[in-house]
Every structure is written in structure tokens, then in C-alpha cells.
Scaffold this active site. Structure first.
Site, PDB file in Angstrom:
ATOM      1  N   MET A  65       0.817  -1.201   0.000  1.00 47.24           N
ATOM      2  CA  MET A  65       0.000   0.000   0.000  1.00 47.24           C
ATOM      3  C   MET A  65       0.857   1.261   0.000  1.00 47.24           C
ATOM      4  O   MET A  65       1.894   1.317   0.642  1.00 47.24           O
ATOM      5  CB  MET A  65      -0.891  -0.009   1.251  1.00 47.24           C
ATOM      6  CG  MET A  65      -1.923   1.063   1.217  1.00 47.24           C
ATOM      7  SD  MET A  65      -3.381   0.876   2.279  1.00 47.24           S
ATOM      8  CE  MET A  65      -3.272  -0.607   3.155  1.00 47.24           C
ATOM      9  N   CYS A  66       0.379   2.266  -0.741  1.00 47.71           N
ATOM     10  CA  CYS A  66       0.951   3.612  -0.677  1.00 47.71           C
ATOM     11  C   CYS A  66      -0.228   4.573  -0.541  1.00 47.71           C
ATOM     12  O   CYS A  66      -1.265   4.200  -0.006  1.00 47.71           O
ATOM     13  CB  CYS A  66       1.841   3.919  -1.886  1.00 47.71           C
ATOM     14  SG  CYS A  66       0.975   3.966  -3.463  1.00 47.71           S
ATOM     15  N   ARG A  67      -0.100   5.795  -1.023  1.00 42.17           N
ATOM     16  CA  ARG A  67      -1.197   6.750  -0.861  1.00 42.17           C
ATOM     17  C   ARG A  67      -2.362   6.429  -1.790  1.00 42.17           C
ATOM     18  O   ARG A  67      -3.518   6.375  -1.351  1.00 42.17           O
ATOM     19  CB  ARG A  67      -0.696   8.179  -1.112  1.00 42.17           C
ATOM     20  CG  ARG A  67      -1.741   9.242  -0.868  1.00 42.17           C
ATOM     21  CD  ARG A  67      -1.135  10.643  -0.886  1.00 42.17           C
ATOM     22  NE  ARG A  67      -2.136  11.631  -0.514  1.00 42.17           N
ATOM     23  CZ  ARG A  67      -2.892  12.275  -1.386  1.00 42.17           C
ATOM     24  NH1 ARG A  67      -2.784  12.042  -2.689  1.00 42.17           N
ATOM     25  NH2 ARG A  67      -3.774  13.162  -0.983  1.00 42.17           N
ATOM     26  N   GLY A  69      -1.764   4.126  -4.877  1.00 42.53           N
ATOM     27  CA  GLY A  69      -1.564   2.857  -5.575  1.00 42.53           C
ATOM     28  C   GLY A  69      -0.467   2.820  -6.614  1.00 42.53           C
ATOM     29  O   GLY A  69      -0.174   1.761  -7.153  1.00 42.53           O
ATOM     30  N   MET A  93      -3.994   4.155   0.714  1.00 47.32           N
ATOM     31  CA  MET A  93      -4.473   4.673   1.996  1.00 47.32           C
ATOM     32  C   MET A  93      -5.691   5.565   1.848  1.00 47.32           C
ATOM     33  O   MET A  93      -6.521   5.628   2.755  1.00 47.32           O
ATOM     34  CB  MET A  93      -3.356   5.430   2.718  1.00 47.32           C
ATOM     35  CG  MET A  93      -2.281   4.544   3.330  1.00 47.32           C
ATOM     36  SD  MET A  93      -2.883   3.365   4.588  1.00 47.32           S
ATOM     37  CE  MET A  93      -3.457   4.480   5.887  1.00 47.32           C
TER      38      MET A  93
END
Length: 114
Positions: A65-67, A69, A93
Site C-alpha cells: 500500500m501507498c497513498r 496505488g 491509503m
């Protein structure tokens, strides 16, 4: 050249005890993250790859996961190429927060997505 589709899941499909691998940078992590997630910023990823392989030992799936994708998609692709079981979390996120999934901070302040 043919690329296999990148494995991805919706935030609702991430089990509460799943191994979330957060590849955002330190300031993003500090603002809010998934409790129990493994934080390995994309900028440190190659240097800290051993931590990731240790975390997924025994066939655990990594939910990357990041902010939103983009970074996590790159990391997921790399992990899959290394033969590890990894999936990109669609929407990152922002989607996690939008779905009302719990987030925490290390200092106890209100969590938010930076």
C-alpha cells in the site's frame, strides 16, 4: 513483451490480520497508517528488502500500500518478480480511509492520510 496483470485487491479484501506493507515515506507514515503494518519506504526498499522477505516467510501474502496505488504497484510488481506472494491494494491509503478502515499514529494523535 507480455506482462501478467498485476495482482490487486480492494481494501475491503485485506484481512484484519493481513501483512500490510506500507511503502510511503516517513512523513506520510507519521500522519496515519494501518496498525501493525510493516513500513519500508519505497526509497529504502532495495536496501531493506531482507526485512520484507523475512516478513513474508512461510508463504504470507503481502498487501502492498501507498497513498493511491502507484508506488505500491511498482513494489508489488518487483515482489511478484522475486517469487513472493504480493498484491497491490487498490486506491491505497485514501481508499482505506474512505472505507472507514482503522488507522493509527505512533504518537496517539488523530490519524489522517497525507
Amino acid at each position: 513483451m507480455n506482462f501478467a496483470p498485476l495482482p490487486s485487491v480492494d481494501v475491503a479484501a485485506v484481512p484484519s490480520d493481513g501483512l500490510v506493507l506500507d511503502v510511503r515515506e516517513d512523513d506520510e507514515w507519521a500522519a496515519g497508517h494501518v496498525e501493525g503494518a510493516l513500513h519500508v519506504p519505497m526509497s529504502d526498499f532495495v536496501a531493506r528488502f531482507g526485512e520484507v522477505t523475512e516478513a513474508v516467510a512461510g508463504g504470507r501474502k503481502a498487501y502492498v500500500m501507498c497513498r493511491v496505488g502507484g508506488r505500491s504497484a511498482q513494489v508489488t510488481q518487483y515482489l511478484v518478480q522475486q517469487g513472493l506472494d504480493a498484491v497491490n491494494v487498490d486506491g491505497g491509503m485514501l481508499a482505506w480511509d474512505g472505507a472507514g478502515r482503522p488507522m493509527v499514529t505512533d504518537n496517539g494523535t488523530a490519524a489522517f492520510v497525507l
